[in-house]
Design a protein around this motif. Structure first.
Motif, PDB file in Angstrom:
ATOM      1  N   LEU A   1      -6.405   2.242  -4.143  1.00 15.78           N
ATOM      2  CA  LEU A   1      -5.415   1.165  -4.246  1.00 15.78           C
ATOM      3  C   LEU A   1      -5.573   0.391  -5.554  1.00 15.78           C
ATOM      4  O   LEU A   1      -4.594  -0.161  -6.066  1.00 15.78           O
TER       5      LEU A   1
ATOM      6  N   ARG B   1      -7.919   4.354   5.434  1.00 13.91           N
ATOM      7  CA  ARG B   1      -6.934   3.301   5.191  1.00 13.91           C
ATOM      8  C   ARG B   1      -7.529   1.906   5.400  1.00 13.91           C
ATOM      9  O   ARG B   1      -7.167   0.957   4.716  1.00 13.91           O
TER      10      ARG B   1
ATOM     11  N   TYR C   1      -6.929   8.508   1.379  1.00 17.55           N
ATOM     12  CA  TYR C   1      -6.178   7.246   1.325  1.00 17.55           C
ATOM     13  C   TYR C   1      -5.699   6.851   2.717  1.00 17.55           C
ATOM     14  O   TYR C   1      -5.624   5.660   3.033  1.00 17.55           O
TER      15      TYR C   1
ATOM     16  N   MET D   1       0.817  -1.218   0.000  1.00 16.25           N
ATOM     17  CA  MET D   1       0.000   0.000   0.000  1.00 16.25           C
ATOM     18  C   MET D   1       0.849   1.265   0.000  1.00 16.25           C
ATOM     19  O   MET D   1       0.453   2.301  -0.533  1.00 16.25           O
TER      20      MET D   1
ATOM     21  N   GLU E   1      -9.018   0.694   2.183  1.00 16.64           N
ATOM     22  CA  GLU E   1      -8.012   0.299   1.195  1.00 16.64           C
ATOM     23  C   GLU E   1      -7.395  -1.049   1.588  1.00 16.64           C
ATOM     24  O   GLU E   1      -7.176  -1.921   0.739  1.00 16.64           O
TER      25      GLU E   1
ATOM     26  N   ASP F   1     -14.051  -3.962  -6.918  1.00 14.66           N
ATOM     27  CA  ASP F   1     -14.183  -2.641  -6.303  1.00 14.66           C
ATOM     28  C   ASP F   1     -15.649  -2.233  -6.348  1.00 14.66           C
ATOM     29  O   ASP F   1     -16.125  -1.627  -7.308  1.00 14.66           O
TER      30      ASP F   1
ATOM     31  N   ARG G   1     -11.891   2.901  -4.772  1.00 13.37           N
ATOM     32  CA  ARG G   1     -10.663   2.496  -4.081  1.00 13.37           C
ATOM     33  C   ARG G   1      -9.436   2.972  -4.855  1.00 13.37           C
ATOM     34  O   ARG G   1      -9.213   2.599  -6.002  1.00 13.37           O
TER      35      ARG G   1
END
Length: 719
Positions: free
Chosen positions: A159, A112, A108, A57, A115, A152, A157
Motif C-alpha cells: 500500500l 489485507r 495484498y 486500498m 495493509e 513501514d 507494505r
C-alpha cells in the motif's frame, strides 16, 4: 468520499486505533469477520471511515487483482455495519472502481489486515503532524515518500507504493512491490549505464528515482510512448518467463494492424445459438442467425437499451436484465451487414463463421427465435477451445473491442484450418501453485497447510458440507503434490455400504467358465503400480470414505497406511493369498479421503481412521473475494452476485446456529452456484433454478418436520 460527512477526523482514526490496531484478532475467521467483531463497539462514523479506507486500498487495483463488483460489495458491507445504507456515488463507487492499473500479488489480499493496519497507522501519524509540518511532504513527492517509508517497519507494505503512485503519479510507477522495482532497474539500467551496479538496491527511494531515469530514457524512444512496464515487450525484458500474450499460433505482431487488414471497419461478434446450441441446425438450414426474447416483439420499436430492459422485466420477470437487454439492442441496432459473426456452443466450442447479409428482421411466423438476420456461411463445423480461450457467457458479445482481438487472432485461423490446437506435450509442464489455486476460492496459506499435512501425514480426509468442492480440491492437491497433471498416477473410487475387502484389496470372484478365481482389488493394483515406479508419487482418492465399513474394507492393511509403516519390513500376508509375497503399502502413495458431514445416515468415523488420517475441514466460500470474482468473470451481473453472497451467507448463519439438529457441518456449499459450461444465461432464472432444484430439496431434508420453515427460507432466497 461518499457523503458530506467529515469522516477522516483524528477522533475517528483514534477509534480505529483503539478497536482495531490495538485489538488485533488472532483467532479463527477471515478478515471481514474479524474486523466486524473488532469494530462492533466503535461508533458508526468510525465504521464508515473503515469503508472509505478500503476504497483507498482498492482504488488502483486492476480487474485482474479484484473484480469491481467485489470491491463494491466489500465496501458496502463494511459501511452498512454502521446501520446506514451506502449512499449512491456513481463517480466514486462505479467509474473510479471499474478500472485500475495495479495488480499486486496475492499477499495484498491474504495479508489485507496488515495493509489496512498500515493505512490506519499512517493516518494516525499524519493527524499528529501540525499543519506546517504537512506542507513539506505535500509539496515534495520525495519528502512524502520518505515520511511514509519511515512508517513501514518491514518495508514490505504494498500500500505504501500504491499511495505514492495515487498522490504523485508523475514521480512514482504503478508498481506495488519493491522486488519488481529492483528487477526493472537492474534490467534497463544495465542496458544503458556502465555504473548500474553502483545503485544501492536496498535504498527503496533510490530505486524509485532510478525507475524515473529508466522511464525518461524509454519514453524518448518512439516505440515506448505511454509505456507500461507490465505490457509487452517491456515485461519480458525484466521479468523471467514467457509473455502472457505471446506469439504462439500466429498471435505475434501488431494485432490492431492484423484486425484492420482482415476486417476493415466491420465488427466481429461472438454469438450463442441458444441453450446447448439448440438453434444451430436452424441457423444452417435457413442461412440465418437469430436470438430469442420473442415476447418483446419487433426490437426496432424499442429505441434504447433502457426500453428493452423495461420490457424484459415486464415480460420475463427478470429484475436486472442488463446483459440480455444489451444483446437485444446490439442485435437489432448495432450489428450491420458486412459484420462477421462467430457462433459458439457454451463457452468451450465454436460452430461456425458467417458474414451478415441483411438488416434486422422480426419474423412473427417463426415458432421461436423470431429476431433474425440473414447470413452467408464461411465455415461450419465444431472446434474445441483450450480452457484459457473460452468465450464469455453472454448471448452476444462485440469481439471487435481491443481486449478481444488477440482471441480473434487465435480463433479465426483455428476455424479456417490454418492452425490446429497444439497436441498435449509428451512431458507435462510442472503443475504450478497458480494453476492449482485457479478457481479454488482458497488462499495460498490454506492450500499450503493442506499440502503440508498431506506431505507429513501421507493420509488426509477433507470433510465438509455438500457443495464445498471436496472432489475439486482433492484433484488439485493430488496434482500439486505429484508436481504434474498426470491422471494416470491418480486413482479415485467411492465407498458405499456394500463395498468390501474383496473389492479393495483381494478376493474371489466368479469366472466366466464357472467356478471362482482370485482377483486383485483396486488398491492392491494401485500399490503394485506405485511400487514399480518408486521415484514418482501416486495419489489414491476415496470419496464418501465414511460410508463404508472401514474395518472390513481395509482389513489387515489398516496398519500399513501409517507413515512409519510404509516399508517392506512391515509387509503382511494377505487373507486370500497367505503363501504369496507379503504385501506392503509403498511410501510413494498418498491417500486423500472425502467426507460429507451432512449425511445423517452415517455413524461416527472409526477411531482407527481418525488416528491414521489428518482431518481438514472445508467451508463454504461465499464470503471470499475469489468466489465473487469468479461469478463476475463468468458475466453474472453484480447485483445478482451480491444477492447470492448475502442470501446464502444468511442461510448458512441460520444453519450454523441450529446446533441441536444441524450446525456447521450442514451448511450450503458454494459449488451449487459455480456456473457450468452449459449454462448460457447466468441471470435470475438460473439463480432461481439452482435454488428450486438443488437448495430447496436439501433444506426440506434438513427440516423434514418443519415444511413451513423451509417455505419461508426459500422465499427469502428468492426475494
Amino acid at each position: 468520499m461518499f457523503t458530506e460527512k467529515s469522516l477522516w477526523t483524528a477522533e475517528n482514526v483514534g477509534y480505529l486505533i483503539r478497536y482495531f490496531a490495538e485489538n488485533l484478532d488472532e483467532g479463527e475467521g477471515g478478515f471481514f469477520e474479524k474486523l466486524e467483531r473488532q469494530l462492533a463497539p466503535a461508533p458508526a462514523s468510525a465504521k464508515q471511515l473503515a469503508a472509505e479506507m478500503l476504497w483507498v486500498m482498492y482504488l488502483a487495483l486492476s480487474r485482474r487483482a479484484m473484480q469491481p463488483g467485489t470491491k463494491r460489495r466489500q465496501i458496502r458491507t463494511v459501511w452498512e455495519w454502521s446501520r446506514e445504507q451506502l449512499p449512491e456515488a456513481p463517480l466514486e463507487l462505479e467509474e473510479a472502481l471499474n478500472e485500475g492499473l495495479l495488480s499486486p500479488g496475492p499477499a495484498y489480499n491474504t495479508l489485507r489486515w496488515l495493509e489496512f493496519l498500515f493505512l490506519v497507522r499512517s493516518m494516525e501519524a499524519w493527524k499528529d503532524l501540525a499543519g506546517s509540518q504537512r506542507d513539506a511532504p505535500l509539496a515534495d513527492p520525495w519528502s512524502f515518500a520518505e515520511w511514509l517509508l519511515g512508517l513501514d517497519d518491514t518495508g514490505n507494505r504494498q500500500l505504501r507504493h500504491i499511495i505514492c503512485y495515487l498522490l504523485f503519479p508523475e514521480h512514482f510507477e504503478p508498481v506495488a512491490t519493491s522486488n519488481h522495482k529492483r528487477m526493472i532497474v537492474k534490467a534497463f539500467l544495465t542496458k544503458g549505464r556502465s555504473d548500474a551496479a553502483r545503485v544501492d538496491y536496498n535504498d527503496r527511494l533510490e530505486v524509485d528515482r532510478q525507475i524515473q531515469v529508466v522511464r525518461e530514457r524509454l519514453s524518448n524512444q518512439e516505440s515506448h510512448q505511454n509505456l507500461s512496464f507490465y505490457d509487452e515487450p517491456l515485461r519480458s525484458m525484466w521479468q523471467r518467463g514467457p509473455s502472457p500474450n505471446g506469439g504462439e499460433n500466429g498471435e505475434g505482431g501488431d494485432t490492431d494492424e492484423w484486425y484492420a487488414e482482415r476486417f476493415g471497419e466491420a465488427k466481429v461478434w461472438v454469438m450463442s445459438a441458444g441453450q446447448n446450441a439448440r438453434a444451430w441446425g436452424d441457423f444452417q438450414r435457413h442461412n440465418m442467425i437469430a436470438i430469442g426474447w420473442d415476447e418483446l416483439g419487433d426490437l426496432r420499436e424499442l429505441a434504447t437499451k433502457e426500453n428493452i430492459a423495461e420490457e424484459i422485466r415486464a415480460s420475463y420477470g427478470q429484475s436486472n436484465p442488463i446483459n440480455n437487454a444489451l444483446a437485444c439492442y446490439q442485435f437489432a441496432h448495432d450489428m450491420k451487414p458486412g459484420d462477421h459473426v462467430i457462433i459458439k456452443r457454451g463457452r468451450s466450442a465454436l460452430l461456425g463463421h458467417c458474414i451478415v447479409k441483411s438488416e434486422y428482421e422480426f419474423r412473427s411466423t417463426r415458432p421461436d427465435f423470431k429476431n433474425v438476420r440473414r447470413v452467408e456461411w464461411k465455415r461450419k463445423g465444431e472446434w474445441a477451445l483450450p480452457r484459457d480461450r473460452w468465450t464469455t457467457n453472454k448471448t452476444l458479445t462485440d469481439y471487435s473491442a481491443l481486449t478481444y482481438r488477440p482471441w480473434l487472432r487465435f480463433a479465426l485461423p483455428l476455424i479456417e484450418g490454418s492452425i490446429v490446437p497444439p497436441p498435449p506435450p509428451p512431458i507435462p509442464p510442472p503443475y504450478s501453485l497458480e494453476e492449482a489455486l485457479k478457481d479454488l476460492f482458497m488462499d495460498e496459506a490454506k492450500f499450503h497447510y493442506m499440502i503440508d499435512a498431506l506431505e507429513r501425514k501421507m493420509n488426509i480426509v477433507l470433510e465438509g458440507p455438500p457443495g464445498v468442492g471436496k472432489t475439486f480440491i482433492a484433484k488439485r492437491l493430488a496434482y500439486r503434490l505429484i508436481g504434474y497433471k498426470v491422471p494416470e498416477r491418480v486413482r479415485m473410487i467411492q465407498f458405499h455400504q456394500s463395498y468390501a475387502y474383496e473389492d479393495f484389496i483381494q478376493g474371489y470372484r466368479p469366472h466366466d467358465d464357472g467356478g471362482f478365481e482370485l482377483r486383485n482389488g483396486v488398491f492392491y493394483t494401485f500399490c503394485r503400480e506405485a511400487a514399480a515406479d518408486p521415484d514418482n508419487r501416486y495419489v489414491f482418492i476415496i470419496d464418501e470414505v465414511n460410508r463404508g465399513n472401514l474395518t472390513k474394507i481395509f482389513g489387515e492393511i489398516m496398519m500399513l497406511i501409517e507413515p512409519d509403516k510404509r516399508e517392506s519390513e512391515y509387509a503382511v500376508p494377505l487373507t486370500y493369498s497367505p503363501d504369496d509375497e507379503p504385501f506392503h503399502v509403498p511410501k510413494n502413495i498418498f491417500l486423500i479421503g472425502m467426507m460429507n458431514t451432512a449425511d445423517r445416515s452415517l455413524a461416527m468415523v472409526d477411531y482407527a481412521l481418525r488416528r491414521r488420517f489428518a482431518f481438514i475441514r472445508l467451508e463454504p466460500a461465499f464470503g471470499t473475494d475469489q468466489f465473487s470474482d469468479h461469478l463476475l468473470e463468468a458475466d453474472v451481473e453484480e447485483p445478482l452476485v451480491n444477492r447470492i453472497v448475502d442470501r446464502l451467507s444468511a442461510l448458512n448463519r441460520e444453519i450454523r446456529e441450529e446446533r441441536k439438529n444441524l450446525g456447521p457441518g450442514f451448511e450450503i456449499g458454494h459449488s451449487f452456484f459455480c456456473p457450468r459450461e452449459a449454462d448460457e444465461q447466468l441471470d435470475e432464472s438460473w439463480y432461481e433454478g439452482v435454488v428450486r432444484r438443488e437448495i430447496e430439496p436439501l433444506l426440506r431434508e434438513y427440516w423434514f418436520d418443519r415444511p413451513e420453515h423451509v417455505d419461508k427460507l426459500t422465499r427469502q432466497l428468492l426475494a
